[in-house]
Write an enzyme that holds these catalytic residues in place. Structure first.
Site, PDB file in Angstrom:
ATOM      1  N   VAL A  52       0.806  -1.227   0.000  1.00 38.40           N
ATOM      2  CA  VAL A  52       0.000   0.000   0.000  1.00 38.40           C
ATOM      3  C   VAL A  52       0.838   1.276   0.000  1.00 38.40           C
ATOM      4  O   VAL A  52       0.280   2.361  -0.160  1.00 38.40           O
ATOM      5  CB  VAL A  52      -0.972   0.050   1.200  1.00 38.40           C
ATOM      6  N   TYR A  53       2.138   1.181   0.179  1.00 38.22           N
ATOM      7  CA  TYR A  53       2.954   2.395   0.149  1.00 38.22           C
ATOM      8  C   TYR A  53       2.949   2.967  -1.275  1.00 38.22           C
ATOM      9  O   TYR A  53       3.478   2.357  -2.212  1.00 38.22           O
ATOM     10  CB  TYR A  53       4.386   2.104   0.586  1.00 38.22           C
ATOM     11  N   SER A  54       2.328   4.127  -1.396  1.00 37.03           N
ATOM     12  CA  SER A  54       2.174   4.780  -2.704  1.00 37.03           C
ATOM     13  C   SER A  54       1.504   3.849  -3.712  1.00 37.03           C
ATOM     14  O   SER A  54       1.840   3.854  -4.901  1.00 37.03           O
ATOM     15  CB  SER A  54       3.528   5.260  -3.241  1.00 37.03           C
ATOM     16  N   SER A  55       0.573   3.026  -3.216  1.00 29.28           N
ATOM     17  CA  SER A  55      -0.200   2.106  -4.081  1.00 29.28           C
ATOM     18  C   SER A  55       0.694   1.220  -4.930  1.00 29.28           C
ATOM     19  O   SER A  55       0.443   1.009  -6.121  1.00 29.28           O
ATOM     20  CB  SER A  55      -1.154   2.910  -4.970  1.00 29.28           C
ATOM     21  N   LYS A  81       4.676  -6.099   3.034  1.00 27.43           N
ATOM     22  CA  LYS A  81       3.473  -6.412   3.802  1.00 27.43           C
ATOM     23  C   LYS A  81       2.260  -6.481   2.892  1.00 27.43           C
ATOM     24  O   LYS A  81       2.227  -5.858   1.822  1.00 27.43           O
ATOM     25  CB  LYS A  81       3.213  -5.334   4.867  1.00 27.43           C
TER      26      LYS A  81
END
Length: 343
Positions: A52-55, A81
Site C-alpha cells: 500500500v505504500y504509494s499504491s 506487507k
C-alpha cells in the site's frame, strides 16, 4: 553498523532498517534511489516496504533499484506487507487466502524477486479465521515464495494466539512483529513486549522518532510549518501536533533527550534511536528518512553508546502511564513471586 538475527530465525539483518513509506510520495524515484544507495554504502542490508505504500510504487522503485544494483542484490533482505486495500472489490483487502495469494504475487512482481525474505501481515483481520491465514503463510514458505513471515500492529494476545496455533498445527512460525515504539510511545511494554520475548519474536519498531518529535525540530506552543510531516499536516496520524504539544510529558522527554545529546555532541535523533535499539526484543529499528542527510544522521546512532545512568533517566522520564489495574504496581505485585531465600 551492527547486525542481529531476524527474530528467532537464522537470517542476519542490520540493527537499523530502511523504511520506504515515503518512496513515490514524499520522495521521488531519484531521491529514493539515492537514499537506498547511501543506506547500503553505510552497511545497512534490511529494506522494509508494503504494497500500500504509494499504491505499489514504493515496491516498484525498490524493484528497479535492485535490478540495477547487482552488487548489492544478494545482500539485501527485503521485507514487505499485505493486508490493506489494493482495490475496491470486497476481496481486495484482508488476510484471506483469496486476497493474500494475489497480494503476494503482485509484490513479487513489483519487487522483481523470486522470494520475499520477510512477508508481514500489515494488521490483524477480524473477519478471516486465523487458521486460514497461517496455513497460507506456511504454504508460501513451503513453496519458496517467502523465507519468513511476521506481523505488524498485532496485540499481545493476537501474537500469542498465532504463535501457538502455528505450533499446534506444525506450521512455519512467525519471527517478527512490527509495532509503533519510541520514547513517546511505550505502551507495548505492558503486553506486547512480554509476549514477543516469550515467543522469541523480534521487534521492528516503526516511527522510532515519534513522527519527528524526538528529532528536536519542534518548539513548544509553536505549530510546525514547512517541509516536515507535521508542518505539512499538523493533524497527521498518531503524533498530531495539538495532542502532543498539550501534554507536559512530551516536553519532559524531549528536554532529557536534548540534554543527553548535548553531553555527547550528537543529534537528539541519535539519542532516541540508540535508546530504542537497545530495548529488549528489538531486532531492527525502522528509519523513515526523507533525505540522505537525515539518513546519515540517523545511522550515526549505531555508534552511540548511552551510559546506564543516561538510559535510566530516559526510561524514567518516558515511563508509560498506566492505571491502577491491570498494569499498576499493585497488580504487578499480584503476578510476581519470589522464592524464599532465592534471588
Amino acid at each position: 553498523m551492527q547486525y542481529r538475527t531476524l527474530g528467532n530465525s537464522g537470517a542476519v539483518v542490520s540493527s537499523y532498517a530502511l523504511g520506504t513509506m515515503t518512496f513515490g510520495a514524499e520522495a521521488t524515484e531519484e531521491q529514493s534511489r539515492a537514499i537506498l544507495d547511501a543506506y547500503f554504502e553505510a552497511g545497512g542490508n534490511f529494506i522494509d516496504t508494503a504494497d500500500v505504500y504509494s499504491s505499489g510504487v514504493s515496491e516498484e522503485i525498490i524493484g528497479r533499484w535492485l535490478a540495477d544494483r547487482a552488487e548489492v542484490r544478494d545482500r539485501a533482505v527485503i521485507a514487505t506487507k499485505g493486508r490493506f486495500p489494493m482495490g475496491q472489490a470486497p476481496n481486495d483487502v484482508g488476510t484471506s487466502r483469496r486476497h493474500l495469494v494475489r497480494a503476494l504475487d503482485d509484490s513479487l512482481r513489483r519487487l522483481g524477486v523470486e522470494q520475499i525474505d520477510l512477508y508481514q501481515l500489515h494488521a490483524w483481520d477480524p473477519v478471516t479465521p486465523l487458521e486460514e491465514t497461517l496455513r497460507f503463510l506456511h504454504d508460501a514458505v513451503s513453496s519458496g515464495k517467502i523465507a519468513y513471515y511476521g506481523f505488524s500492529n498485532f496485540l499481545g494476545w493476537q501474537l500469542t494466539k498465532a504463535v501457538h496455533l502455528a505450533k499446534a498445527h506444525g506450521w512455519s512460525a512467525p519471527v517478527t512483529l512490527q509495532p509503533q515504539y519510541s520514547l513517546l510511545v511505550r505502551e507495548i511494554e505492558s503486553e506486547i513486549v512480554p509476549a514477543s520475548l516469550d515467543a522469541g519474536i523480534g521487534l521492528l519498531p516503526w516511527s522510532p522518532l515519534g513522527g519527528g518529535w524526538l528529532s528536536g525540530k519542534y518548539t513548544r506552543d509553536q505549530p510546525p510549518t514547512g517541509a516536515t510531516r507535521l508542518g505539512e499536516n499538523p493533524k497527521r496520524g498518531m503524533e498530531a501536533w495539538e495532542a502532543r504539544n498539550s501534554d507536559p510529558r512530551t516536553w519532559d522527554i524531549i528536554a532529557e533527550v536534548q540534554a543527553t545529546a548535548g553531553r555527547h555532541g550528537v543529534s537528539p535523533s541519535q539519542v532516541a534511536l540508540a535508546w530504542l535499539a537497545d530495548r529488549p526484543a528489538v531486532t531492527s529499528v525502522i528509519l523513515g528518512a526523507r533525505s540522505t542527510e537525515q539518513l546519515a544522521d540517523n545511522l550515526a546512532a549505531a555508534d552511540l553508546v548511552l551510559t546506564e545512568a543516561e538510559t535510566a533517566r530516559l526510561s524514567e522520564v518516558s515511563e508509560p502511564r498506566v492505571g491502577v489495574y491491570p498494569y499498576g504496581p499493585m497488580a504487578q505485585e499480584q503476578r510476581s513471586r519470589k522464592l524464599e531465600g532465592g534471588r
